[in-house]
Scaffold this motif. Structure first.
Motif, PDB file in Angstrom:
ATOM      1  N   TYR A 195       7.602   7.176 -14.028  1.00 30.22           N
ATOM      2  CA  TYR A 195       7.657   8.282 -15.293  1.00 30.22           C
ATOM      3  C   TYR A 195       6.223   9.019 -15.063  1.00 30.22           C
ATOM      4  O   TYR A 195       5.472   9.259 -14.620  1.00 30.22           O
ATOM      5  CB  TYR A 195       8.203   7.139 -16.159  1.00 30.22           C
ATOM      6  N   LEU A 196       6.614  10.045 -16.193  1.00 31.91           N
ATOM      7  CA  LEU A 196       5.460  11.404 -16.048  1.00 31.91           C
ATOM      8  C   LEU A 196       4.493  10.776 -17.229  1.00 31.91           C
ATOM      9  O   LEU A 196       5.283  10.676 -18.069  1.00 31.91           O
ATOM     10  CB  LEU A 196       5.972  12.607 -16.103  1.00 31.91           C
ATOM     11  N   GLU A 225      19.000  13.019 -21.498  1.00 37.01           N
ATOM     12  CA  GLU A 225      18.069  12.906 -20.390  1.00 37.01           C
ATOM     13  C   GLU A 225      17.293  11.339 -19.403  1.00 37.01           C
ATOM     14  O   GLU A 225      16.172  10.951 -20.669  1.00 37.01           O
ATOM     15  CB  GLU A 225      17.684  14.277 -19.733  1.00 37.01           C
ATOM     16  N   GLU A 226      17.536  11.224 -18.272  1.00 38.95           N
ATOM     17  CA  GLU A 226      17.128  10.781 -17.799  1.00 38.95           C
ATOM     18  C   GLU A 226      15.683  10.909 -17.638  1.00 38.95           C
ATOM     19  O   GLU A 226      15.641  12.406 -17.060  1.00 38.95           O
ATOM     20  CB  GLU A 226      17.255   9.625 -15.903  1.00 38.95           C
ATOM     21  N   ARG A 227      14.800  10.212 -17.572  1.00 43.23           N
ATOM     22  CA  ARG A 227      12.645  10.566 -17.536  1.00 43.23           C
ATOM     23  C   ARG A 227      11.925   9.652 -16.288  1.00 43.23           C
ATOM     24  O   ARG A 227      11.419   9.447 -16.516  1.00 43.23           O
ATOM     25  CB  ARG A 227      12.407  10.956 -18.847  1.00 43.23           C
ATOM     26  N   SER A 228      13.329   8.096 -15.943  1.00 42.05           N
ATOM     27  CA  SER A 228      11.981   7.695 -14.489  1.00 42.05           C
ATOM     28  C   SER A 228      13.008   7.168 -13.651  1.00 42.05           C
ATOM     29  O   SER A 228      14.354   7.559 -14.341  1.00 42.05           O
ATOM     30  CB  SER A 228      11.594   6.626 -15.238  1.00 42.05           C
ATOM     31  N   ASP A 284      14.954  15.299 -14.221  1.00 39.24           N
ATOM     32  CA  ASP A 284      13.556  16.417 -14.972  1.00 39.24           C
ATOM     33  C   ASP A 284      12.368  15.498 -15.946  1.00 39.24           C
ATOM     34  O   ASP A 284      13.295  15.050 -16.839  1.00 39.24           O
ATOM     35  CB  ASP A 284      14.248  17.430 -15.787  1.00 39.24           C
ATOM     36  N   LEU A 285      11.490  15.025 -15.276  1.00 36.30           N
ATOM     37  CA  LEU A 285      10.517  13.592 -16.028  1.00 36.30           C
ATOM     38  C   LEU A 285       9.812  14.025 -17.017  1.00 36.30           C
ATOM     39  O   LEU A 285       9.574  13.697 -18.605  1.00 36.30           O
ATOM     40  CB  LEU A 285       9.546  13.774 -14.620  1.00 36.30           C
ATOM     41  N   ALA A 286       9.671  15.717 -17.572  1.00 35.42           N
ATOM     42  CA  ALA A 286       9.371  16.091 -18.307  1.00 35.42           C
ATOM     43  C   ALA A 286      10.392  16.180 -19.332  1.00 35.42           C
ATOM     44  O   ALA A 286       9.901  15.805 -20.548  1.00 35.42           O
ATOM     45  CB  ALA A 286       9.088  17.640 -18.439  1.00 35.42           C
TER      46      ALA A 286
END
Length: 76
Positions: A66-67, A54-57, A46-48
């Motif tokens: 990434y976002l 949580e992983e974001r990338s 979940d990039l958000a």
């Protein structure tokens, strides 16, 4: 959205439930054609980053994705 290069690909979804459904079904569909998905390279991100820890990338083709936001605050 799908981005593919050789035997690697990234799938992008705007709806989390759609992503979960495809994540569950995709290995079964690949097996039908004698293909396997690499378990260490396959993950749902979940990039958000709505949850902590949580992983974001993710890395794809040598780049980390990434976002982010523009200077005006628009997500891209």
């Amino acid at each position: 959205m799908i981005v593919r290069y050789a035997d690697d690909f990234v799938l992008g979804f705007s709806d989390l439930e759609d992503a979960k459904r495809v994540f569950k079904v995709l290995p079964k569909r690949f097996e039908k054609y004698g293909l396997r998905i690499h378990p260490e390279k396959t993950k749902l991100i979940d990039l958000a980053g709505t949850g902590k820890g949580e992983e974001r990338s993710f890395d794809f083709l040598g780049f980390t994705h990434y976002l982010g936001k523009s200077r005006k605050g628009i997500k891209y």
